[in-house]
Scaffold this active site. Sequence first.
Site, mmCIF file in Angstrom:
data_model
loop_
_atom_site.group_PDB
_atom_site.id
_atom_site.type_symbol
_atom_site.label_atom_id
_atom_site.label_comp_id
_atom_site.label_asym_id
_atom_site.label_seq_id
_atom_site.Cartn_x
_atom_site.Cartn_y
_atom_site.Cartn_z
ATOM 1 N N CYS A 139 11.777 5.763 -22.609
ATOM 2 C CA CYS A 139 13.005 5.432 -21.869
ATOM 3 C C CYS A 139 13.101 3.987 -21.382
ATOM 4 O O CYS A 139 14.171 3.530 -21.015
ATOM 5 C CB CYS A 139 13.189 6.389 -20.693
ATOM 6 N N THR B 33 0.829 -1.208 0.000
ATOM 7 C CA THR B 33 0.000 0.000 0.000
ATOM 8 C C THR B 33 0.864 1.259 0.000
ATOM 9 O O THR B 33 0.454 2.315 -0.479
ATOM 10 C CB THR B 33 -0.930 -0.041 1.228
ATOM 11 N N THR B 34 2.095 1.101 0.474
ATOM 12 C CA THR B 34 3.007 2.253 0.547
ATOM 13 C C THR B 34 3.278 2.884 -0.811
ATOM 14 O O THR B 34 3.547 4.078 -0.900
ATOM 15 C CB THR B 34 4.307 1.809 1.263
ATOM 16 N N HIS C 265 -0.570 14.211 6.613
ATOM 17 C CA HIS C 265 -1.790 14.853 7.110
ATOM 18 C C HIS C 265 -1.495 15.844 8.229
ATOM 19 O O HIS C 265 -0.477 15.733 8.923
ATOM 20 C CB HIS C 265 -2.777 13.784 7.601
HETATM 21 C C1 LIG Z 1 -5.660 5.070 -1.736
HETATM 22 C C2 LIG Z 1 -4.921 5.316 -0.459
HETATM 23 C C3 LIG Z 1 -4.532 6.608 -0.120
HETATM 24 C C4 LIG Z 1 -3.852 6.834 1.074
HETATM 25 N N1 LIG Z 1 -3.396 8.099 1.322
HETATM 26 C C5 LIG Z 1 -2.681 8.324 2.446
HETATM 27 C C6 LIG Z 1 -2.154 9.617 2.682
HETATM 28 O O1 LIG Z 1 -2.258 10.502 1.848
HETATM 29 N N2 LIG Z 1 -1.513 9.843 3.844
HETATM 30 C C7 LIG Z 1 -1.367 8.867 4.797
HETATM 31 O O2 LIG Z 1 -0.838 9.168 5.867
HETATM 32 N N3 LIG Z 1 -1.810 7.607 4.568
HETATM 33 C C8 LIG Z 1 -2.437 7.317 3.411
HETATM 34 N N4 LIG Z 1 -2.871 6.051 3.144
HETATM 35 C C9 LIG Z 1 -2.539 4.981 4.078
HETATM 36 C C10 LIG Z 1 -1.101 4.494 3.895
HETATM 37 O O3 LIG Z 1 -0.818 4.260 2.542
HETATM 38 C C11 LIG Z 1 -0.910 3.208 4.691
HETATM 39 O O4 LIG Z 1 -1.300 3.445 6.017
HETATM 40 C C12 LIG Z 1 0.523 2.732 4.698
HETATM 41 O O5 LIG Z 1 1.077 2.667 3.409
HETATM 42 C C13 LIG Z 1 0.577 1.355 5.349
HETATM 43 O O6 LIG Z 1 1.901 0.913 5.348
HETATM 44 P P1 LIG Z 1 2.249 -0.562 5.786
HETATM 45 O O7 LIG Z 1 3.715 -0.631 5.863
HETATM 46 O O8 LIG Z 1 1.446 -0.930 6.994
HETATM 47 O O9 LIG Z 1 1.659 -1.490 4.644
HETATM 48 P P2 LIG Z 1 2.268 -1.890 3.218
HETATM 49 O O10 LIG Z 1 2.856 -0.754 2.521
HETATM 50 O O11 LIG Z 1 1.212 -2.647 2.510
HETATM 51 O O12 LIG Z 1 3.463 -2.854 3.606
HETATM 52 C C14 LIG Z 1 3.279 -4.177 4.021
HETATM 53 C C15 LIG Z 1 4.367 -5.003 3.381
HETATM 54 O O13 LIG Z 1 4.321 -6.313 3.885
HETATM 55 C C16 LIG Z 1 4.661 -7.201 2.848
HETATM 56 N N5 LIG Z 1 4.130 -8.515 3.219
HETATM 57 C C17 LIG Z 1 2.827 -8.864 3.353
HETATM 58 N N6 LIG Z 1 2.738 -10.156 3.707
HETATM 59 C C18 LIG Z 1 4.010 -10.610 3.809
HETATM 60 C C19 LIG Z 1 4.559 -11.879 4.121
HETATM 61 N N7 LIG Z 1 3.781 -12.924 4.397
HETATM 62 N N8 LIG Z 1 5.907 -12.018 4.123
HETATM 63 C C20 LIG Z 1 6.734 -10.964 3.848
HETATM 64 N N9 LIG Z 1 6.239 -9.739 3.527
HETATM 65 C C21 LIG Z 1 4.905 -9.574 3.512
HETATM 66 C C22 LIG Z 1 3.982 -6.603 1.627
HETATM 67 O O14 LIG Z 1 4.567 -7.061 0.428
HETATM 68 C C23 LIG Z 1 4.193 -5.117 1.865
HETATM 69 O O15 LIG Z 1 5.346 -4.613 1.228
HETATM 70 C C24 LIG Z 1 -3.565 5.772 1.962
HETATM 71 C C25 LIG Z 1 -3.949 4.469 1.613
HETATM 72 C C26 LIG Z 1 -4.600 4.241 0.409
HETATM 73 C C27 LIG Z 1 -4.947 2.853 0.018
#
Ligand SMILES: Cc1cc2nc3c(=O)[nH]c(=O)nc-3n(C[C@H](O)[C@H](O)[C@H](O)COP(=O)(O)OP(=O)(O)OC[C@H]3O[C@@H](n4cnc5c(N)ncnc54)[C@H](O)[C@@H]3O)c2cc1C
Length: 490
Positions: free
Chosen positions: A448, A49-50, A58
């Site tokens: 590119c 999701t990152t 925010h």
């Molecule tokens: C459309 C949208 C807009 C958003 N806009 C904002 C914003 O503007 N500002 C803000 O603050 N937040 C925003 N958010 C929220 C923000 O993007 C998320 O809160 C954040 O990216 C979450 O990060 P994470 O590391 O928890 O998850 P992720 O980025 O999903 O990372 C989890 C990682 O775990 C890995 N993984 C999963 N299962 C396994 C496994 N079994 N073994 C090894 N690796 C695994 C995945 O491959 C992934 O890389 C938004 C979200 C969305 C969907």
Amino acid sequence: MKVTDKQTLTAQVVIVGGGIIGTATARELSRYNVDVLLLEAEAEVGWGTTKANSGIVHGGFHEEPGTLKAKYCFPGNQMYPQLCEELDVCFKQNGILMVGRTPEEMETVQEYYKRGTERGVKLQLLSKEELLEQEPNLDPELAGALYAPEGGSVMPFELAAALMENAVQNGVRYEVNAKVIGAWAEGGKKYLETAEKVIEADYVINAAGLFSDDLARMFGDDYFSIRPRKGEEYIFDLSVKDMVKSTIFPVPGKISKGILVIPTAAGNLMMGPTGDNVDEKEDLGTSQDGFNRVFDGAKSLVPGLDPRKIIAQFAGVRAASDRGDFIVELSPNVPGLVHLAGIESPGLTAAPAIAADVPRLLREAGLELEEKEDFNPRRSGVIRFHTLSREEQDKLVQEDPSFGRIICRCESITEGEIVDAIHRGARTLDGIKFRVRAGAGRCQGGFCQPFITQILSRELGIPVTQVTKAGPGSEQVKYEAKELSEQEVL
Ligand SMILES: Cc1cc2nc3c(=O)[nH]c(=O)nc-3n(C[C@H](O)[C@H](O)[C@H](O)COP(=O)(O)OP(=O)(O)OC[C@H]3O[C@@H](n4cnc5c(N)ncnc54)[C@H](O)[C@@H]3O)c2cc1C
């Protein structure tokens, strides 16, 4: 331990998931004398999701009082300027406007003003005239706004990659293409199994985003679940980048902050996201219906938006928890297992503050953490050729002619910058695109991509047929030129 012929590794702390939460935690833990390993399922960090969100830091005034979202969002916002300066990543503190249309909406705007100021957010109420003076391209029918000057924008993928790079500089190990497929606790240790290895850990941090409930269940923890919620976003080309300066929010709805108009840190304008509950965690499709809702919402804020200027679209999926809030806690069932789960929006903003709280949780779980004397918070600087003065560019090209070769014409990205990204960990075309923006412009890599494929092939010492867009299965070139001509002869 289960009998296995897989290679075994040990680490004191294993972080599962290299999104913004996992990488920020890795960097935070690299301040201490502790052995940390991060496992990421994808070919590079930051691809969950990152890489697919709005990139907004925010303001910290939206979140319900008493929630973990409120606890971590504003402190995260306050950490961003220093964090981005230390890691040399782009952070635009361009402010946030929540606009009201009617007297009733302006009452809600006032409530957010009160909520935010009570927690220390710098806020200002703007009259209609002040709003339109600040943002002349907004709908003249708007009634006024709340202005949060400390809101901003980052490139989330760039930040995740930089956090990982800095964590590695400070001793953290990480493995990509390392999906955890099995996990269990036994004899005070925790075990994580990937296709090739079994890793024994004292502590495990579950930062697996959308799959954090699945990982928890592997350990027998089934007390929370993730309910995926999709957001579609649409990106405009650089010709409309100056239509608004700040990120424009409407008064929020019940389950999302509404459709926004977002000047991204990269310079493009973006609109979105939708907020639709979906069945599949990997449902990343965009739709005509999603576009219609996004465009209607965005146009009601900025009437001059022209859909012909849209160059790209994507969807990201929020890992919303069934609690409706972040889950940042020790597992009540598995000693030494930390859940950083349900990190939906504003998780990007909150990430540095959540990560800063992880040492407390690990200490509570029994880990002794001693700060390193030689922790280096700074990542070595990145060269952005197009931001240099003419004199600086000339000097650089004299020193290294690869900075004189523009590979991505749309974004003016040089070969030198692409090579630097590869040396810092980029392994794929998308990795290059998200790190240095080569291929992110109007032509979306049409010009590119073949050149970047060749550079990746050369620098990684692999044939072009093994260069991928985003990891195994996304190879772009089927035959090398020599093989093709042999086929043609046949
Ligand atoms: C459309 C949208 C807009 C958003 N806009 C904002 C914003 O503007 N500002 C803000 O603050 N937040 C925003 N958010 C929220 C923000 O993007 C998320 O809160 C954040 O990216 C979450 O990060 P994470 O590391 O928890 O998850 P992720 O980025 O999903 O990372 C989890 C990682 O775990 C890995 N993984 C999963 N299962 C396994 C496994 N079994 N073994 C090894 N690796 C695994 C995945 O491959 C992934 O890389 C938004 C979200 C969305 C969907």
